[in-house]
Structure formats: structure tokens, C-alpha cells
Enzyme design. Structure first.
Site, PDB file in Angstrom:
ATOM      1  CE  LYS A 209      -4.521  -1.618   0.865  1.00 15.37           C
ATOM      2  NZ  LYS A 209      -5.663  -1.759   1.750  1.00 15.37           N
ATOM      3  NE  ARG A 243      -7.969  -7.775  -0.309  1.00 13.78           N
ATOM      4  CZ  ARG A 243      -7.483  -7.075  -1.321  1.00 13.78           C
ATOM      5  NH1 ARG A 243      -6.425  -6.290  -1.147  1.00 13.78           N
ATOM      6  NH2 ARG A 243      -8.041  -7.141  -2.519  1.00 13.78           N
TER       7      ARG A 243
HETATM    8  C1  9MG Z   1     -10.415  -5.040  -1.662  1.00 15.90           C
HETATM    9  N1  9MG Z   1      -9.456  -4.493  -0.719  1.00 15.90           N
HETATM   10  C2  9MG Z   1      -8.373  -3.714  -1.005  1.00 15.90           C
HETATM   11  N2  9MG Z   1      -7.735  -3.392   0.125  1.00 15.90           N
HETATM   12  C3  9MG Z   1      -8.414  -3.973   1.133  1.00 15.90           C
HETATM   13  C4  9MG Z   1      -8.274  -3.998   2.520  1.00 15.90           C
HETATM   14  O1  9MG Z   1      -7.306  -3.335   3.123  1.00 15.90           O
HETATM   15  N3  9MG Z   1      -9.150  -4.706   3.246  1.00 15.90           N
HETATM   16  C5  9MG Z   1     -10.173  -5.371   2.652  1.00 15.90           C
HETATM   17  N4  9MG Z   1     -11.036  -6.044   3.429  1.00 15.90           N
HETATM   18  N5  9MG Z   1     -10.376  -5.367   1.327  1.00 15.90           N
HETATM   19  C6  9MG Z   1      -9.506  -4.681   0.592  1.00 15.90           C
END
Ligand code: 9MG
Length: 266
Positions: A209, A243
């Protein structure tokens, strides 16, 4: 949770599953198979890019990108399939196609989303976002970012419960990078234990990010080491699901922390 982007314009890996204009299902299945072999317990399949400035897509486009792939992966792999969507129609269709989790960056706020999610009886990840993807990073503003994110999520939990989605089926996500400055993101990371104390699993997405780019001056292709560090910091602070775009590396990084914890060292 491994990320499978079916968008041609994702910020981190946009278009890598495309041949010309067309999503290549075989490539996507191979990516999914690799991620499962590398340790992913969940695959998050999304068809809408939520990066700032991304092009809006139609419901038909989202359906075409996501639902056949959910169906294919569900037929071929033993993995929980998460569908990253805010559209009630996609939630319903993806659930019929084999999805096992709804991941909504808009926390079921679209008209009909609460009802559609409830009808699927699937678990739901509720994420916080300030503003809308196109403009959310222009001027994120909070008096108390941790308190406001927590209050928003608990209000969405209450809305879910009213609709018949019990909290045992909910996951919480502070939404790193979604209408947050670097300072907001860091404050939320420090405060993850506070979010975790509500008893619902916490999911985090920090992989590649822009806070890493802003803090360290790293291009999106150079953010793996910092993403791994953030993954471990989040796990240590109570995150249950990470994630990530880089499953093998993240699984190893978190496994080292787990091993140390099991050895009774922390
Ligand atoms: C789809 N998406 C992109 N970034 C995300 C994040 O930080 N959390 C979740 N739940 N979905 C995300």
C-alpha cells in the site's frame, strides 16, 4: 488471504491476468493454485479497482469478471473464496457460484447489500472507508481516527445484526489506505488490539500500500519487505487474516512470529 485481482487497472498487479482485453481464466486459476500451494487459506477475488482515480465499472462487467472465476476456482480448489464486492447482485451470484466470504470495502452500505448478504448466510468482512475511492486520499480528516473507525464498524455490526447477520459471522477491517493519511494508518495499526477486543476476527490489508511508498519512498514493485514487516506487526497486534499479494513470503514471515509465540518467547 491471497489477492486475485480481475481488474485490468489494479494499483499493484493490474492487468497481469489479462490477454489483450480479456481476463484469462487459465492464468487466474494458475495464480489461485499457486497461492493455495503457498499457504493461502482464503482467496479474495475482486472485479472493481478501488484505487484512487480508478475507472468505474458496470455491474455487468463486475459480474463477468468475478462470478465465472469464483465458479471455476470453487470447482477446482479446496480453499475459501472471498468475493470482494459492494454489489448485492454480485454477492448473491458469487455465493451461488461457491464463494465462502463476502468482503465489502463499503461495509454493506449500498442499497440492498445488507439484505443480499444476509440471504447468502455467508460471513462478511466489514471495512471502514472515509469518502469514495476516487477522492478518498485527497484530504482524509478525523478528530480521533481510532475512535471514529471503531464507532463506524460497530454501527455496521449493529446494522448487520438487525438484518439477521449475527456477529459470529462478521469480520472487522479498519481499511488501511482507504481515506487515511500515513499518520492515520499508523495510529490504526497501533490500535489494532482495541479493534480485536470486540471478539470478531480482524482482517487487514497493508500489502504494497501507498503508506509504504510515502514513508520509505518505495515504488509499488519494491514494497515487499515493508509489507512483510507490516504483516507481522498486524498479526502481533491481533489480526487474524492478512490480505496479501505475496502469499509465500507473508506465510513465512507470519510463521516465524507464530513459532516464536509458540515457543513462549513473547
Ligand atoms: C479489496 N481491498 C483492497 N484493500 C483492502 C483492505 O485493506 N481490506 C479489505 N477487506 N479489502 C480490501
Amino acid at each position: 488471504m491471497g489477492v486475485i485481482n480481475t481488474t485490468p487497472d489494479s494499483f499493484s498487479d493490474g492487468g497481469t491476468l489479462y490477454q489483450g482485453e480479456q481476463l484469462n481464466m487459465d492464468l487466474a486459476l494458475r495464480r489461485a493454485t499457486d497461492m493455495v500451494a503457498q499457504g493461502a487459506a482464503v482467496l479474495d477475488i475482486g472485479g472493481e479497482s478501488t484505487r484512487p482515480g480508478a475507472a468505474a465499472i458496470t455491474l455487468e462487467q463486475e459480474m463477468q469478471r468475478v462470478v465465472p472465476l469464483v465458479e471455476r476456482i470453487s470447482a477446482e480448489l479446496d480453499v475459501v473464496i472471498s468475493v470482494d464486492t459492494s454489489a448485492p447482485e454480485v454477492m448473491t451470484a458469487a455465493a451461488s457460484a461457491g464463494a465462502g466470504l463476502i468482503n465489502d470495502v463499503r461495509a454493506l452500505s449500498r442499497a440492498g447489500a445488507l439484505q443480499a448478504a444476509a440471504a447468502t448466510e455467508l460471513p462478511v468482512c466489514l471495512m471502514h472507508m472515509q469518502g469514495q475511492p476516487a477522492t478518498m486520499q485527497a484530504a482524509p480528516d478525523y478528530a480521533d481516527v481510532v475512535g471514529e473507525v471503531e464507532a463506524f464498524l460497530l454501527q455496521r455490526v449493529a446494522a448487520c445484526e438487525t438484518q439477521g447477520i449475527p456477529r459470529q459471522r462478521l469480520l472487522l477491517d479498519p481499511g488501511f489506505g482507504f481515506g487515511k493519511s500515513v499518520a492515520h494508518n499508523l495510529q490504526l495499526l497501533r490500535a489494532l488490539p482495541r479493534l480485536a477486543q470486540h471478539g470478531m476476527p480482524v482482517l487487514v490489508g497493508l500489502s504494497r500500500k501507498s503508506l509504504i511508498g510515502k514513508l520509505l519512498g518505495r515504488d509499488v514493485t519494491q514494497r515487499l519487505p515493508a509489507s512483510l514487516s507490516l504483516a507481522v506487526l498486524a498479526a502481533e497486534r491481533g489480526a487474524s487474516i492478512i490480505r496479501t499479494h505475496d502469499v509465500a513470503e507473508t506465510a513465512d514471515a507470519v510463521a516465524m512470529w507464530v513459532a516464536m509465540q509458540e515457543a513462549g518467547e513473547i
